[in-house]
Enzyme design. Structure first.
Site, PDB file in Angstrom:
ATOM      1  N   SER A 193       1.227 -43.074   2.684  1.00  0.00           N
ATOM      2  CA  SER A 193      -0.049 -42.936   3.402  1.00  0.00           C
ATOM      3  C   SER A 193       0.125 -43.332   4.870  1.00  0.00           C
ATOM      4  CB  SER A 193      -1.111 -43.853   2.800  1.00  0.00           C
ATOM      5  OG  SER A 193      -1.247 -43.637   1.431  1.00  0.00           O
ATOM      6  N   ARG A 226      -4.228 -53.863   1.866  1.00  0.00           N
ATOM      7  CA  ARG A 226      -3.123 -53.441   2.734  1.00  0.00           C
ATOM      8  C   ARG A 226      -2.865 -54.409   3.895  1.00  0.00           C
ATOM      9  NH1 ARG A 226      -2.344 -50.220  -0.847  1.00  0.00           N
ATOM     10  NH2 ARG A 226      -1.527 -48.116  -0.559  1.00  0.00           N
ATOM     11  N   GLU A 262      -1.652 -47.129   8.629  1.00  0.00           N
ATOM     12  CA  GLU A 262      -1.087 -47.984   7.599  1.00  0.00           C
ATOM     13  C   GLU A 262       0.401 -48.174   7.901  1.00  0.00           C
ATOM     14  OE1 GLU A 262       0.322 -49.129   3.765  1.00  0.00           O
ATOM     15  OE2 GLU A 262       0.028 -46.960   3.706  1.00  0.00           O
TER      16      GLU A 262
HETATM   17  N1  EPU Z   1      -8.311 -36.677  -1.367  1.00  0.00           N
HETATM   18  C1  EPU Z   1      -8.659 -35.448  -0.856  1.00  0.00           C
HETATM   19  N2  EPU Z   1      -7.699 -34.696  -0.258  1.00  0.00           N
HETATM   20  C2  EPU Z   1      -6.424 -35.108  -0.143  1.00  0.00           C
HETATM   21  C3  EPU Z   1      -6.065 -36.382  -0.658  1.00  0.00           C
HETATM   22  C4  EPU Z   1      -7.031 -37.143  -1.267  1.00  0.00           C
HETATM   23  O1  EPU Z   1      -9.798 -35.019  -0.944  1.00  0.00           O
HETATM   24  O2  EPU Z   1      -5.603 -34.368   0.431  1.00  0.00           O
HETATM   25  C5  EPU Z   1      -9.367 -37.495  -1.997  1.00  0.00           C
HETATM   26  C6  EPU Z   1      -9.593 -37.206  -3.462  1.00  0.00           C
HETATM   27  O3  EPU Z   1     -10.985 -37.185  -3.686  1.00  0.00           O
HETATM   28  C7  EPU Z   1      -9.063 -38.393  -4.202  1.00  0.00           C
HETATM   29  C8  EPU Z   1      -9.238 -39.498  -3.180  1.00  0.00           C
HETATM   30  O4  EPU Z   1      -9.055 -38.860  -1.910  1.00  0.00           O
HETATM   31  O5  EPU Z   1      -9.761 -38.641  -5.353  1.00  0.00           O
HETATM   32  C9  EPU Z   1      -8.209 -40.601  -3.291  1.00  0.00           C
HETATM   33  O6  EPU Z   1      -6.906 -40.017  -3.300  1.00  0.00           O
HETATM   34  P1  EPU Z   1      -5.703 -40.723  -4.072  1.00  0.00           P
HETATM   35  O7  EPU Z   1      -6.130 -41.066  -5.450  1.00  0.00           O
HETATM   36  O8  EPU Z   1      -4.490 -39.888  -3.908  1.00  0.00           O
HETATM   37  O9  EPU Z   1      -5.550 -42.096  -3.332  1.00  0.00           O
HETATM   38  P2  EPU Z   1      -5.517 -42.479  -1.793  1.00  0.00           P
HETATM   39  O10 EPU Z   1      -6.732 -43.317  -1.558  1.00  0.00           O
HETATM   40  O11 EPU Z   1      -5.301 -41.320  -0.914  1.00  0.00           O
HETATM   41  C10 EPU Z   1      -4.293 -44.754  -2.198  1.00  0.00           C
HETATM   42  C11 EPU Z   1      -3.120 -45.446  -1.586  1.00  0.00           C
HETATM   43  C12 EPU Z   1      -1.836 -44.860  -2.121  1.00  0.00           C
HETATM   44  C13 EPU Z   1      -1.820 -45.032  -3.626  1.00  0.00           C
HETATM   45  C14 EPU Z   1      -3.041 -44.311  -4.205  1.00  0.00           C
HETATM   46  C15 EPU Z   1      -3.167 -44.449  -5.704  1.00  0.00           C
HETATM   47  C16 EPU Z   1      -3.938 -46.161   0.594  1.00  0.00           C
HETATM   48  C17 EPU Z   1      -3.871 -45.975   2.071  1.00  0.00           C
HETATM   49  N3  EPU Z   1      -3.190 -45.328  -0.131  1.00  0.00           N
HETATM   50  O12 EPU Z   1      -4.223 -43.399  -1.736  1.00  0.00           O
HETATM   51  O13 EPU Z   1      -0.745 -45.575  -1.557  1.00  0.00           O
HETATM   52  O14 EPU Z   1      -0.631 -44.522  -4.193  1.00  0.00           O
HETATM   53  O15 EPU Z   1      -4.238 -44.844  -3.612  1.00  0.00           O
HETATM   54  O16 EPU Z   1      -3.888 -45.575  -6.068  1.00  0.00           O
HETATM   55  O17 EPU Z   1      -4.659 -47.040   0.131  1.00  0.00           O
HETATM   56  C18 EPU Z   1       0.797 -45.623   0.250  1.00  0.00           C
HETATM   57  O18 EPU Z   1       0.273 -46.677   0.584  1.00  0.00           O
HETATM   58  O19 EPU Z   1       1.758 -45.137   0.884  1.00  0.00           O
HETATM   59  C19 EPU Z   1       0.269 -44.910  -0.907  1.00  0.00           C
HETATM   60  C20 EPU Z   1       0.733 -43.714  -1.273  1.00  0.00           C
END
Ligand code: EPU
Length: 339
Positions: A237, A164, A335
């Site tokens: 995010s 990022r 972010e």
């Molecule tokens: N989780 C929770 N509660 C929640 C949300 C997430 O417990 O309300 C936990 C879950 O265990 C899940 C883990 O967090 O397995 C990761 O969640 P998710 O797979 O949704 O991915 P993220 O790390 O929250 C990142 C990116 C997203 C991207 C997804 C998919 C960042 C800051 N965000 O989200 O990017 O779509 O991975 O790979 O790295 C964005 O940048 O705007 C964005 C949406």
């Protein structure tokens, strides 16, 4: 190219909040920039480069010049046996370019489908999802330095891409206007990477998976988890996923054994900010005036349900950051760009 005054940016930010720019101009070609640079108005005023407005929290009044990047065009500049190279205008819609490449059967950005924003914004924060980052397909980034008016080209290795992040985040103190991005996308790959989550969605053997399957699965996952900014104001995010040391991760796991964590290089672990925020009790939280809150399906997303203001959303961001710090001792970093 006409400079407009006191121009509403409500349509130009995916949070959909009320915001007004003192001066506003749309840039449709590199050449539109030179008279503006020569006029000196960018030295006399603060300025802001706006793409799709999908990763920014605008103030109610921006007392400066907003340059909206509208440079279009997708040109094929090389077509070899194994890859195609494209020069893409920075104002092109990112998802349209993903669709275009997937329709050609190309590998490289298929997992980055449905990310809102423009092509020019993609190198700035090195967009990434489902195990793929834009940096792996970017060859070079073309810019105009708004201080000198010089055209500059940055090869991938000069862009300092990381999670990022890139040198464009504050490149030359924010003076770099990205005009186009060159991508190399492959016709074949030796090892086709598909994240576990996407593979589960697909239920296909790896050797049957094509880029369009990945794109379609990603769209399904995103539509389930993330709010569509055309329907509910949001900027994806709000925070980056924090990186913690091995010792800190072990300390957190002792107290919270169910905390997910992912091993990263340099003895660091990435912890999902969404999990931390949910555990701090924010998931589904709604403000008293019901104008804004934390998304019910994903705690890393702040949503504007009504007519919320930048001040209200900023206060919520601060409150979330503070409560995660108090509960876990982990400092979250935004972010989204806050002005
Ligand atoms: N989780 C929770 N509660 C929640 C949300 C997430 O417990 O309300 C936990 C879950 O265990 C899940 C883990 O967090 O397995 C990761 O969640 P998710 O797979 O949704 O991915 P993220 O790390 O929250 C990142 C990116 C997203 C991207 C997804 C998919 C960042 C800051 N965000 O989200 O990017 O779509 O991975 O790979 O790295 C964005 O940048 O705007 C964005 C949406």
């Amino acid at each position: 190219m006409a400079m407009k005054q006191n121009f509403s940016l409500k349509e130009f930010n995916t949070f959909g909040i009320r915001a007004v720019a003192k001066h506003f101009v749309e840039i449709h070609a590199d050449d539109d920039l030179f008279p503006i640079v020569e006029s000196g108005m960018l030295r006399e005023n603060s300025f802001l480069i706006l793409g799709g407005g999908s990763n920014i929290l605008l103030p109610e009044f921006y007392d400066g010049v907003v340059l909206r990047n509208c440079i279009q065009g997708i040109d094929v500049i090389q077509d070899d046996d194994d890859a195609m190279v494209f020069l893409v205008g920075a104002g092109e819609n990112w998802n349209d370019f993903v669709d275009y490449s997937v329709d050609l059967g190309l590998h490289g950005i298929e997992a980055l489908a449905l990310i809102p924003g423009t092509v020019g914004a993609c190198p700035v924060q090195n967009i990434g999802a489902y195990g793929l980052e834009a940096a792996s397909s970017i060859v070079e980034v073309n810019c105009v330095d708004l201080d000198t008016g010089h055209r500059l080209v940055f090869a991938n290795a000069q862009c300092a891409f990381s999670y990022r992040d890139s040198m464009f985040k504050d490149g030359f103190n924010g003076n770099l206007f990205i005009t186009s991005v060159k991508f190399k996308l492959r016709k074949y790959v030796d090892a086709f990477f598909v994240s576990e989550e996407v593979r589960k969605e697909l239920r296909l053997d790896i050797d049957m998976i094509a880029p369009r399957h990945v794109r379609d699965a990603v769209i399904q996952i995103r539509q389930r988890k993330l709010p569509d900014p055309r329907l509910v104001g949001n900027a994806g995010s709000i925070f980056k996923n924090p990186f913690v040391s091995t010792a800190n991760c072990a300390r957190l796991k002792t107290k919270h054994p169910q905390m997910p964590s992912y091993r990263m290089p340099d003895e660091l672990f990435k912890v999902p900010a969404g999990w931390l925020i949910e555990q701090a009790g924010w998931k589904g939280w709604i403000s008293e005036n019901r104008h804004f809150g934390v998304y019910q399906q994903h705690a890393l997303i702040i949503v504007n349900y009504g007519d919320s203001t930048a001040a209200e959303l900023t206060a919520l961001i601060k409150a979330i950051r503070h409560s995660v710090l108090v509960k876990f001792g982990v400092q979250l970093e935004e972010e989204v760009v806050l002005l």
